[in-house]
Design a protein around this motif. Structure first.
Motif, PDB file in Angstrom:
ATOM      1  N   GLU A  56      15.122  21.457  -9.701  1.00  0.00           N
ATOM      2  CA  GLU A  56      13.982  21.255  -8.807  1.00  0.00           C
ATOM      3  C   GLU A  56      12.730  21.951  -9.325  1.00  0.00           C
ATOM      4  O   GLU A  56      11.634  21.394  -9.291  1.00  0.00           O
ATOM      5  CB  GLU A  56      14.311  21.746  -7.401  1.00  0.00           C
ATOM      6  CG  GLU A  56      13.216  21.415  -6.407  1.00  0.00           C
ATOM      7  CD  GLU A  56      13.573  21.689  -4.969  1.00  0.00           C
ATOM      8  OE1 GLU A  56      12.668  21.586  -4.132  1.00  0.00           O
ATOM      9  OE2 GLU A  56      14.750  22.005  -4.676  1.00  0.00           O
ATOM     10  N   GLY A  57      12.892  23.164  -9.817  1.00  0.00           N
ATOM     11  CA  GLY A  57      11.740  23.892 -10.334  1.00  0.00           C
ATOM     12  C   GLY A  57      11.083  23.196 -11.510  1.00  0.00           C
ATOM     13  O   GLY A  57       9.857  23.134 -11.597  1.00  0.00           O
ATOM     14  N   SER A  58      11.897  22.642 -12.392  1.00  0.00           N
ATOM     15  CA  SER A  58      11.315  21.973 -13.568  1.00  0.00           C
ATOM     16  C   SER A  58      10.575  20.695 -13.194  1.00  0.00           C
ATOM     17  O   SER A  58       9.718  20.228 -13.936  1.00  0.00           O
ATOM     18  CB  SER A  58      12.399  21.675 -14.610  1.00  0.00           C
ATOM     19  OG  SER A  58      13.250  20.649 -14.174  1.00  0.00           O
ATOM     20  N   ALA A  59      10.874  20.154 -12.025  1.00  0.00           N
ATOM     21  CA  ALA A  59      10.198  18.938 -11.573  1.00  0.00           C
ATOM     22  C   ALA A  59       8.892  19.234 -10.826  1.00  0.00           C
ATOM     23  O   ALA A  59       8.153  18.310 -10.499  1.00  0.00           O
ATOM     24  CB  ALA A  59      11.130  18.133 -10.666  1.00  0.00           C
ATOM     25  N   ARG A  60       8.624  20.493 -10.561  1.00  0.00           N
ATOM     26  CA  ARG A  60       7.401  20.864  -9.848  1.00  0.00           C
ATOM     27  C   ARG A  60       6.197  20.731 -10.762  1.00  0.00           C
ATOM     28  O   ARG A  60       6.303  20.758 -11.976  1.00  0.00           O
ATOM     29  CB  ARG A  60       7.514  22.290  -9.306  1.00  0.00           C
ATOM     30  CG  ARG A  60       8.574  22.445  -8.261  1.00  0.00           C
ATOM     31  CD  ARG A  60       8.244  21.581  -7.060  1.00  0.00           C
ATOM     32  NE  ARG A  60       9.313  21.609  -6.076  1.00  0.00           N
ATOM     33  CZ  ARG A  60       9.088  21.668  -4.775  1.00  0.00           C
ATOM     34  NH1 ARG A  60       7.862  21.713  -4.299  1.00  0.00           N
ATOM     35  NH2 ARG A  60      10.099  21.666  -3.946  1.00  0.00           N
ATOM     36  N   ARG A  61       5.041  20.627 -10.147  1.00  0.00           N
ATOM     37  CA  ARG A  61       3.821  20.391 -10.918  1.00  0.00           C
ATOM     38  C   ARG A  61       3.188  21.655 -11.481  1.00  0.00           C
ATOM     39  O   ARG A  61       2.405  21.578 -12.413  1.00  0.00           O
ATOM     40  CB  ARG A  61       2.801  19.656 -10.052  1.00  0.00           C
ATOM     41  CG  ARG A  61       3.277  18.270  -9.702  1.00  0.00           C
ATOM     42  CD  ARG A  61       2.170  17.475  -9.043  1.00  0.00           C
ATOM     43  NE  ARG A  61       2.677  16.168  -8.654  1.00  0.00           N
ATOM     44  CZ  ARG A  61       2.529  15.085  -9.377  1.00  0.00           C
ATOM     45  NH1 ARG A  61       1.912  15.124 -10.515  1.00  0.00           N
ATOM     46  NH2 ARG A  61       3.012  13.937  -8.948  1.00  0.00           N
ATOM     47  N   SER A  62       3.505  22.811 -10.934  1.00  0.00           N
ATOM     48  CA  SER A  62       2.863  24.029 -11.432  1.00  0.00           C
ATOM     49  C   SER A  62       3.897  25.019 -11.957  1.00  0.00           C
ATOM     50  O   SER A  62       5.039  25.053 -11.498  1.00  0.00           O
ATOM     51  CB  SER A  62       2.032  24.687 -10.326  1.00  0.00           C
ATOM     52  OG  SER A  62       2.871  25.349  -9.399  1.00  0.00           O
ATOM     53  N   SER A  63       3.439  25.828 -12.894  1.00  0.00           N
ATOM     54  CA  SER A  63       4.311  26.869 -13.442  1.00  0.00           C
ATOM     55  C   SER A  63       4.694  27.884 -12.376  1.00  0.00           C
ATOM     56  O   SER A  63       5.808  28.395 -12.371  1.00  0.00           O
ATOM     57  CB  SER A  63       3.616  27.583 -14.600  1.00  0.00           C
ATOM     58  OG  SER A  63       3.487  26.721 -15.697  1.00  0.00           O
ATOM     59  N   ALA A  64       3.777  28.171 -11.461  1.00  0.00           N
ATOM     60  CA  ALA A  64       4.059  29.144 -10.403  1.00  0.00           C
ATOM     61  C   ALA A  64       5.217  28.665  -9.532  1.00  0.00           C
ATOM     62  O   ALA A  64       6.102  29.461  -9.162  1.00  0.00           O
ATOM     63  CB  ALA A  64       2.818  29.381  -9.550  1.00  0.00           C
ATOM     64  N   GLU A  65       5.239  27.392  -9.207  1.00  0.00           N
ATOM     65  CA  GLU A  65       6.348  26.847  -8.418  1.00  0.00           C
ATOM     66  C   GLU A  65       7.650  26.902  -9.215  1.00  0.00           C
ATOM     67  O   GLU A  65       8.706  27.257  -8.674  1.00  0.00           O
ATOM     68  CB  GLU A  65       6.070  25.398  -8.014  1.00  0.00           C
ATOM     69  CG  GLU A  65       5.060  25.244  -6.913  1.00  0.00           C
ATOM     70  CD  GLU A  65       4.855  23.787  -6.560  1.00  0.00           C
ATOM     71  OE1 GLU A  65       5.172  23.420  -5.416  1.00  0.00           O
ATOM     72  OE2 GLU A  65       4.402  23.023  -7.451  1.00  0.00           O
ATOM     73  N   TYR A  66       7.574  26.557 -10.475  1.00  0.00           N
ATOM     74  CA  TYR A  66       8.757  26.587 -11.344  1.00  0.00           C
ATOM     75  C   TYR A  66       9.330  28.007 -11.390  1.00  0.00           C
ATOM     76  O   TYR A  66      10.538  28.206 -11.236  1.00  0.00           O
ATOM     77  CB  TYR A  66       8.370  26.095 -12.738  1.00  0.00           C
ATOM     78  CG  TYR A  66       9.505  25.826 -13.694  1.00  0.00           C
ATOM     79  CD1 TYR A  66      10.827  25.811 -13.290  1.00  0.00           C
ATOM     80  CD2 TYR A  66       9.230  25.586 -15.036  1.00  0.00           C
ATOM     81  CE1 TYR A  66      11.852  25.550 -14.191  1.00  0.00           C
ATOM     82  CE2 TYR A  66      10.247  25.332 -15.946  1.00  0.00           C
ATOM     83  CZ  TYR A  66      11.552  25.320 -15.519  1.00  0.00           C
ATOM     84  OH  TYR A  66      12.560  25.071 -16.415  1.00  0.00           O
TER      85      TYR A  66
END
Length: 119
Positions: A56-66
């Protein structure tokens, strides 16, 4: 869209987390029947959480979310480690150096992934 969704499958940390989840399922198959909804289920959920949060993290748009999802994965990995130690102490699981090594390896890969995202 397919390449975006599949990107996490190329990550070493994801591949090792997948192996760890599989190892967890195989290990907990031998637990006592009465633990099917107890420690066995907890360990399986923790292992799947590691894998799922990396995905899920790798699919996020920002590095902070990842980074946030990788921290959650690391927390789930710590849970799995603690649960495995308990399973050993209760006699549900024999000492298993390969399982412990896989937990440590996934932890190192998570830390490396976090470090690369912070740069």
């Amino acid at each position: 869209m397919n390449t975006f969704v599949a990107a996490h499958k190329k990550l070493d940390v994801w591949k090792r987390a997948l192996s760890l989840a599989e190892m967890t399922y195989r290990l907990t198959d031998s637990f006592p029947r009465e633990e099917r909804f107890g420690l066995s289920a907890q360990m399986r959920r923790a292992a799947v959480s590691v894998l799922s949060n990396i995905s899920e993290g790798s699919a996020r748009r920002s590095s902070a979310e990842y980074v946030q999802f990788l921290h959650i994965a690391r927390g789930s990995l710590a849970e799995l480690d603690a649960q495995f130690i308990l399973a050993e102490r209760l006699g549900f699981a024999p000492r298993n150096a390969a399982f412990t090594d896989e937990i440590l390896h996934v932890g190192r890969l998570l830390n490396a992934q976090l470090a690369s995202l912070r740069r």
